[in-house]
Each structure stands twice: as C-alpha cells, then as structure tokens.
Design a protein around this motif. Structure first.
Motif, mmCIF file in Angstrom:
data_model
loop_
_atom_site.group_PDB
_atom_site.id
_atom_site.type_symbol
_atom_site.label_atom_id
_atom_site.label_comp_id
_atom_site.label_asym_id
_atom_site.label_seq_id
_atom_site.Cartn_x
_atom_site.Cartn_y
_atom_site.Cartn_z
ATOM 1 N N ASP A 1 0.830 -1.213 0.000
ATOM 2 C CA ASP A 1 0.000 0.000 0.000
ATOM 3 C C ASP A 1 0.859 1.257 0.000
ATOM 4 O O ASP A 1 0.464 2.290 -0.554
ATOM 5 C CB ASP A 1 -0.928 0.011 1.221
ATOM 6 C CG ASP A 1 -2.077 -0.988 1.097
ATOM 7 O OD1 ASP A 1 -2.204 -1.621 0.034
ATOM 8 O OD2 ASP A 1 -2.847 -1.138 2.064
ATOM 9 N N GLN A 2 2.043 1.172 0.611
ATOM 10 C CA GLN A 2 2.951 2.324 0.609
ATOM 11 C C GLN A 2 3.671 2.450 -0.740
ATOM 12 O O GLN A 2 3.955 3.569 -1.182
ATOM 13 C CB GLN A 2 3.995 2.159 1.712
ATOM 14 C CG GLN A 2 3.447 2.159 3.128
ATOM 15 C CD GLN A 2 4.544 1.891 4.150
ATOM 16 O OE1 GLN A 2 5.643 2.442 4.063
ATOM 17 N NE2 GLN A 2 4.266 1.023 5.101
ATOM 18 N N GLN A 3 3.958 1.325 -1.370
ATOM 19 C CA GLN A 3 4.753 1.352 -2.598
ATOM 20 C C GLN A 3 3.944 1.807 -3.806
ATOM 21 O O GLN A 3 4.446 2.547 -4.648
ATOM 22 C CB GLN A 3 5.338 -0.041 -2.866
ATOM 23 C CG GLN A 3 6.161 -0.112 -4.154
ATOM 24 C CD GLN A 3 6.824 -1.463 -4.334
ATOM 25 O OE1 GLN A 3 7.179 -2.146 -3.376
ATOM 26 N NE2 GLN A 3 7.013 -1.872 -5.583
ATOM 27 N N ARG A 4 2.711 1.362 -3.947
ATOM 28 C CA ARG A 4 1.953 1.662 -5.164
ATOM 29 C C ARG A 4 1.494 3.109 -5.172
ATOM 30 O O ARG A 4 1.103 3.664 -4.134
ATOM 31 C CB ARG A 4 0.754 0.728 -5.296
ATOM 32 C CG ARG A 4 -0.309 0.921 -4.239
ATOM 33 C CD ARG A 4 -1.444 -0.060 -4.406
ATOM 34 N NE ARG A 4 -2.427 0.126 -3.331
ATOM 35 C CZ ARG A 4 -3.429 -0.724 -3.108
ATOM 36 N NH1 ARG A 4 -3.583 -1.788 -3.865
ATOM 37 N NH2 ARG A 4 -4.270 -0.490 -2.119
ATOM 38 N N PRO A 5 1.481 3.743 -6.315
ATOM 39 C CA PRO A 5 1.020 5.133 -6.411
ATOM 40 C C PRO A 5 -0.470 5.242 -6.066
ATOM 41 O O PRO A 5 -1.262 4.343 -6.394
ATOM 42 C CB PRO A 5 1.263 5.488 -7.883
ATOM 43 C CG PRO A 5 2.277 4.497 -8.355
ATOM 44 C CD PRO A 5 2.014 3.249 -7.597
ATOM 45 N N GLU A 6 -0.849 6.324 -5.429
ATOM 46 C CA GLU A 6 -2.231 6.490 -4.978
ATOM 47 C C GLU A 6 -3.218 6.486 -6.138
ATOM 48 O O GLU A 6 -4.301 5.885 -6.057
ATOM 49 C CB GLU A 6 -2.358 7.798 -4.182
ATOM 50 C CG GLU A 6 -3.764 8.068 -3.658
ATOM 51 C CD GLU A 6 -4.297 6.977 -2.741
ATOM 52 O OE1 GLU A 6 -5.526 6.761 -2.733
ATOM 53 O OE2 GLU A 6 -3.474 6.321 -2.054
ATOM 54 N N GLY A 7 -2.850 7.138 -7.238
ATOM 55 C CA GLY A 7 -3.749 7.140 -8.389
ATOM 56 C C GLY A 7 -3.976 5.746 -8.944
ATOM 57 O O GLY A 7 -5.090 5.391 -9.360
ATOM 58 N N ALA B 1 -3.814 3.019 -7.170
ATOM 59 C CA ALA B 1 -4.654 2.321 -6.187
ATOM 60 C C ALA B 1 -6.131 2.588 -6.452
ATOM 61 O O ALA B 1 -6.972 1.685 -6.383
ATOM 62 C CB ALA B 1 -4.283 2.746 -4.766
ATOM 63 N N ARG B 2 -6.462 3.840 -6.778
ATOM 64 C CA ARG B 2 -7.866 4.177 -7.068
ATOM 65 C C ARG B 2 -8.333 3.481 -8.350
ATOM 66 O O ARG B 2 -9.463 2.979 -8.421
ATOM 67 C CB ARG B 2 -8.035 5.682 -7.195
ATOM 68 C CG ARG B 2 -7.820 6.452 -5.888
ATOM 69 C CD ARG B 2 -8.349 7.881 -5.996
ATOM 70 N NE ARG B 2 -7.714 8.620 -7.082
ATOM 71 C CZ ARG B 2 -6.594 9.333 -6.942
ATOM 72 N NH1 ARG B 2 -5.978 9.374 -5.761
ATOM 73 N NH2 ARG B 2 -6.079 9.988 -7.966
ATOM 74 N N GLU C 1 -12.827 -1.080 0.405
ATOM 75 C CA GLU C 1 -12.051 -0.866 -0.814
ATOM 76 C C GLU C 1 -12.254 0.514 -1.413
ATOM 77 O O GLU C 1 -11.358 1.082 -2.016
ATOM 78 C CB GLU C 1 -12.379 -1.939 -1.853
ATOM 79 C CG GLU C 1 -13.762 -1.843 -2.442
ATOM 80 C CD GLU C 1 -13.917 -2.813 -3.615
ATOM 81 O OE1 GLU C 1 -14.776 -2.551 -4.463
ATOM 82 O OE2 GLU C 1 -13.194 -3.788 -3.668
ATOM 83 N N LYS D 1 -12.252 3.215 0.044
ATOM 84 C CA LYS D 1 -11.421 4.201 0.737
ATOM 85 C C LYS D 1 -10.032 4.295 0.146
ATOM 86 O O LYS D 1 -9.280 5.204 0.486
ATOM 87 C CB LYS D 1 -11.318 3.815 2.227
ATOM 88 C CG LYS D 1 -12.673 3.807 2.951
ATOM 89 C CD LYS D 1 -12.497 3.348 4.391
ATOM 90 C CE LYS D 1 -13.830 3.258 5.129
ATOM 91 N NZ LYS D 1 -13.662 2.771 6.510
ATOM 92 N N ARG D 2 -9.670 3.339 -0.723
ATOM 93 C CA ARG D 2 -8.287 3.313 -1.224
ATOM 94 C C ARG D 2 -8.184 3.902 -2.613
ATOM 95 O O ARG D 2 -9.108 3.870 -3.380
ATOM 96 C CB ARG D 2 -7.760 1.874 -1.217
ATOM 97 C CG ARG D 2 -7.677 1.360 0.220
ATOM 98 C CD ARG D 2 -6.895 0.052 0.293
ATOM 99 N NE ARG D 2 -6.744 -0.339 1.683
ATOM 100 C CZ ARG D 2 -5.776 0.118 2.461
ATOM 101 N NH1 ARG D 2 -4.894 0.952 2.000
ATOM 102 N NH2 ARG D 2 -5.690 -0.265 3.721
#
Length: 548
Positions: free
Chosen positions: A509-515, A517-518, A545, A547-548
């Motif tokens: 969850d820390q490694q993958r880019p937030e965009g 993840a969405r 899910e 929320k991510r």
C-alpha cells in the motif's frame, strides 16, 4: 495407498529430512547458536484439529463439486509460508474454508462464482497452494458469511499446440510437472521453473507474476503469456492472440499479477521454447561478495543472457554446499536448443577474471545437454552448481523441519538498481542483523542474487535465528517488519517474485502510487461488484475498498 501431500507443510507426506537427519541438523544449530538443546516437535495430525462447522450449504446443482472433507478444508486453510507452517504446528486452524470446490470446466466455475456472488461468500482461487504471502487463505474478517476455496486441479490439460507459432493453449490448473510432461511429447518446454514448480500451477504463476529459475532474459511468467481467458463475476474476458500490440494498455497485463482479485484465469496461450540440447555450466569463486557483484553487473549488461547467473555470498554458498564459507560463488550457465555456447561462456568468464574471479581449470566447454528433469535440473556429475540446485529444491522441506526445531527460518526478496545496490545491501543487512540480535539474541542472514537485469539485481535474503518457544511467529513478524521497512526506505520493491498476498499488504500500500490504487479499486468494482474474489489480497473487501 494413494500418495498424499501434507496438509500442514510443503510437499509429500513421505518426503523430507529423516529423523536422523533432523537430529544432526538440530545438533549443528545448537552449536551454531550456543543453545543448550534443540527440541524437535512432532507435526500436527488431522485428528488433533478442531475445525469449525461449515457455514455454507451449496445448492443441489453445485453439491457434487463441493467438499467439506476435513483434510481438504485443513489443506486449503493456509499456503506454505513460514508463518503458515508455524500456525499448523500450533494446531491453529480457526478460519478454514467452509467448502472446497473442484470445478470440472469453465461452466462449473461460472456457476460457482454466480452462487458466491449471490450469497456474498468469499471465493478464493487455489492452484497448487504454494503461496508464501498469505495469498490463498480465507479472509481474516467476519464480513463474509463463509468462504469457498476454488481448486482448479481438474483444469489440467494442454488443449492445443500451434507448432508454427510455437505456442500452446493450456488450462490454468495444470501443475508444473504435468505441464512439462505434456509439452515434452511435442518437443517443447515452457522453460519456467520456480522453486515451487512441483506444487504450483500455470494459473498461479500468471496470477502472482511468478519468477522462474532462470536468471536473465525470460525470467518472469509475463514473458511467456500470449493471451488469457478469465472468468469474472460479471462475465468472461478473453484477450486476442498476438505476438505484440500497441492497441492501448494490455488487457493481459491487467490480470497478470492480479492474484485472483479481479477474476480467475482458466486458460492461457503460452509462448514455448524448444527443449535445450546444449549446456555449459561453471562455478566461479570470488574473494568477496562485492567483487562478485561487480562481475555480475558487467555480465548482465553485456547482452550475453546466461540462463543462470546466481551469485551466493560466502555463508549462503557454505550452507548450500556450493562453497567453503570464505568465498562468494557465482553459478554461471548457458543453454540453447540451437547452437553451441563456447563464445558466450568465454566472454562471461573473461568478465569474471577481470574482477578477480577464479575459474576452474578446463571450464567453459559446451556439452550436449543432459536429460532435463521436470524441475529444470539435469542429471550431471557432482558440482558446486549441482549441490546448490539440490539444496534449492530441498529447501522447503528443510524449512518445515527447522520450524519443528523452534527455529525462525524465512526469506524476503526484492530488486534494486545497480547504482543503489551497495548502500541498499549494507542498510538492509545492518537493520536485519540488529533486529535478530535484539529479538532473538543471535541469527544468520545470507544473500544471493536470484535474477539479474541490465539495470539491477534481485537480491534474496534468508533469515535463520533461534526462536523462543511459543513465540516464533511473533518474533518473525517483528523481523519481517524491520526488513520490509528497510527495503522500502532504501528504494527497493516489497516483492520481486513472491507476490503481495495478505502478508505484504501494509508495504504494498505504501509502494503503489495512490492514483493507481484508485484505478485498481475501480477495476475491482467493475469486475467483482460484490467484492467476493480473494478479499484482502491487493485490495480490501467491499466495506473498505472504496477508501483506497
């Protein structure tokens, strides 16, 4: 009597170190870590387990596909990670699947997913069950009324071979040895041999972006996928067979590495290789691991593409029987189905000598390839490479024995670019050795390269430390957290080829880019609106899910 796999650990019930061998290992460990005694625990028996009653009743149309057999429920409760084996030795099975389903074909799988979606039951795809990251166990939540483990072992055939394109259409549930047996009759091999080869499936390799035994060029299962067929709760997705395409993002790439969260792979067109007929193998020694690293970098950037380029640090080489403990060892090999290999090996050995490598006299001549076994190994005279290979293939059995002795024995792997490797390696080793000293009082950390690329290596670390009775799992969780945080802080990936599962989720969850993840969560909602597919792996279940 039919041969049976262990429900609690790796491999067959009748294989693994003998009691006498385990006693010798226990004595060595007691001396190594200055322990008064190493007690060997007995593995669990099925009658010692207390499995909760099943919470699901399948409809009559699916009943014949589903089992509540205690052995199957126990065997499908965990993968084969260190933490899984520890929990099995503790006789802890609080969350078994309620049903184990064995679809015979795609129609059965569609019916199972329709039913699971309708009742809200979690559906866990299961190939060979060899996950070492919590990828096949039921979700650790009461959000679902029950869990169905969907075992694809009956989808186990090579359906079609295209000789002109050198490719085959293969069902996803086939295990490694059975796949190679079927391809051998056509003169082909997939040439993908992960350590789990004997007990892992084609669909599992694709779903987890498996890394094979070979160190360069065709290293990941990604390299072999030509097209996929996937069953999702909202329909079947099939990609087009093409040697390459620039038509937008690749649909195959969406499912390679999706770990059963977006759909269940049922078939794949796979690129094949001719079976090798020439092989050239050498073990080169270096006074230091750093010297070996420098040589491997040059080899990886020279375009030589060795099939094996596995660098072992001195302690790793000693443990595997490939060295004496004072030198790093590079296991170097080339193979081909088309041509002799002397020029490639000669240049690679020249690179080794340039960095202080010591090459055995007479090394470097191509030989006709010996008979290749189903695990990718060969029948050949005893060598350092052969000793390491046997150690490599037997490691999972030994790991289970070490658990029985109360040891902490596990691994973590990553990848990093060459420019950062020296600082990265020093930082990881320092952090983990300090953690082992603080948590266990002692410990041993070794490193080898499993794969090498022109822009960086994939270092693989092995931890061995004495555990406190009843605290093995908690001690490893502490060490694992230190290792994972050091890997991310120093710029590496949380996993190179072991997948994410549930165990790597906090760091993934820390490694993958937030965009991204969405976008992944949106794809999950589109393909699996009820959120039943392998919840908690890559993504949270339906309640969280979004929320991510």
């Amino acid at each position: 009597m039919m041969r049976r796999r262990k429900f609690w650990g790796w491999g067959w019930e009748d294989e693994g170190p003998s009691h006498e061998q385990q006693q010798r290992v226990a004595q060595l460990l007691a001396a190594r870590f200055q322990l008064a005694e190493v007690v060997i625990q007995k593995p669990p028996r099925l009658e010692e387990l207390s499995l909760r009653a099943t919470r699901l009743t399948p409809p009559d149309t699916l009943a014949a596909l589903c089992s509540t057999d205690p052995f199957e429920r126990a065997a499908h409760s965990y993968g084969k990670a260190f933490r899984d084996v520890v929990r099995a030795f503790r006789r802890e099975y609080p969350n078994p699947p309620d049903l184990v389903a064995f679809p015979r074909d795609e129609a059965d799988l569609i019916a199972l997913l329709d039913w699971c979606s309708g009742v809200g039951a979690a559906a866990i795809p299961y190939g060979g069950g060899s996950s070492v990251v919590g990828g096949v166990e039921p979700p650790r939540t009461d959000t679902y009324p029950g869990t169905v483990s969907i075992d694809l072992r009956r989808l186990d055939r090579v359906l079609e071979v295209d000789h002109a394109s050198r490719a085959a259409r293969i069902q996803a549930g086939v295990l490694g040895p059975a796949l190679e047996d079927q391809l051998r009759t056509h003169g082909y091999t997939l040439r993908h041999f992960p350590q789990s080869f004997e007990f892992s499936s084609l669909g599992g390799w694709i779903a987890t972006r498996s890394g094979g035994h070979f160190a360069t060029l065709y290293t990941h299962i990604d390299d072999f996928v030509e097209a996929l067929r996937i069953v999702t709760p909202t329909g079947v997705i099939a990609s087009r067979r093409l040697p390459g395409s620039g038509a937008g993002p690749s649909p195959d790439r969406m499912f390679i590495g999706s770990e059963g969260t977006l759909g269940i792979i049922t078939e794949a067109w796979m690129r094949l290789q001719d079976r090798p007929t020439f092989r050239n193998t050498v073990a080169v020694t270096f006074e230091s691991f750093d010297a070996g690293v420098a040589a491997v970098r040059v080899i990886s950037q020279a375009g030589l593409h060795p099939s094996n380029c596995r660098l072992l640090d001195p302690t790793e080489a000693l443990t595997a029987g490939a060295g004496g403990g004072s030198e790093a060892v590079l296991l170097l090999a080339f193979e081909s189905a088309d041509h002799t290999l002397d020029p490639w090996m000669a240049r690679a050995l020249e690179c080794c000598r340039d960095h202080g490598g010591r090459v055995p006299d007479g090394a470097g001549a191509t030989v006709a390839s010996p008979t290749r076994r189903d695990d990718g190994s060969t029948q050949e005279r005893p060598t350092a490479a052969g000793a390491w290979r046997q150690s490599f293939l037997g490691a999972p059995y030994l790991r289970d024995a070490l658990v029985a002795m109360g040891m902490i024995s596990d691994t973590f792997e990553t990848a990093i670019t060459w420019d950062r490797f020296e600082i990265f390696h020093r930082g990881v080793v320092t952090a983990v050795e300090q953690a082992m000293g603080r948590i266990c009082g002692a410990g041993q950390l070794t490193c080898r390269f499993t794969h090498v690329y022109p822009d960086g290596p994939a270092p693989y670390y092995t931890v061995l430390a004495p555990g406190r009775p009843g605290s093995q799992l908690e001690q490893w969780d502490e060490i694992k957290a230190v290792a994972a945080e050091a890997v991310l802080r120093l710029g590496g990936t949380i996993t190179h080829h072991h997948a994410v599962g549930r165990d790597h989720r906090p760091w993934y969850d820390q490694q993958r880019p937030e965009g991204f993840a969405r976008a992944l969560a949106a794809a999950k909602r589109a393909l699996d609106p009820a959120g039943i597919l392998n919840p908690g792996v890559l993504l949270d279940g339906p309640a969280a899910e979004g929320k991510r």
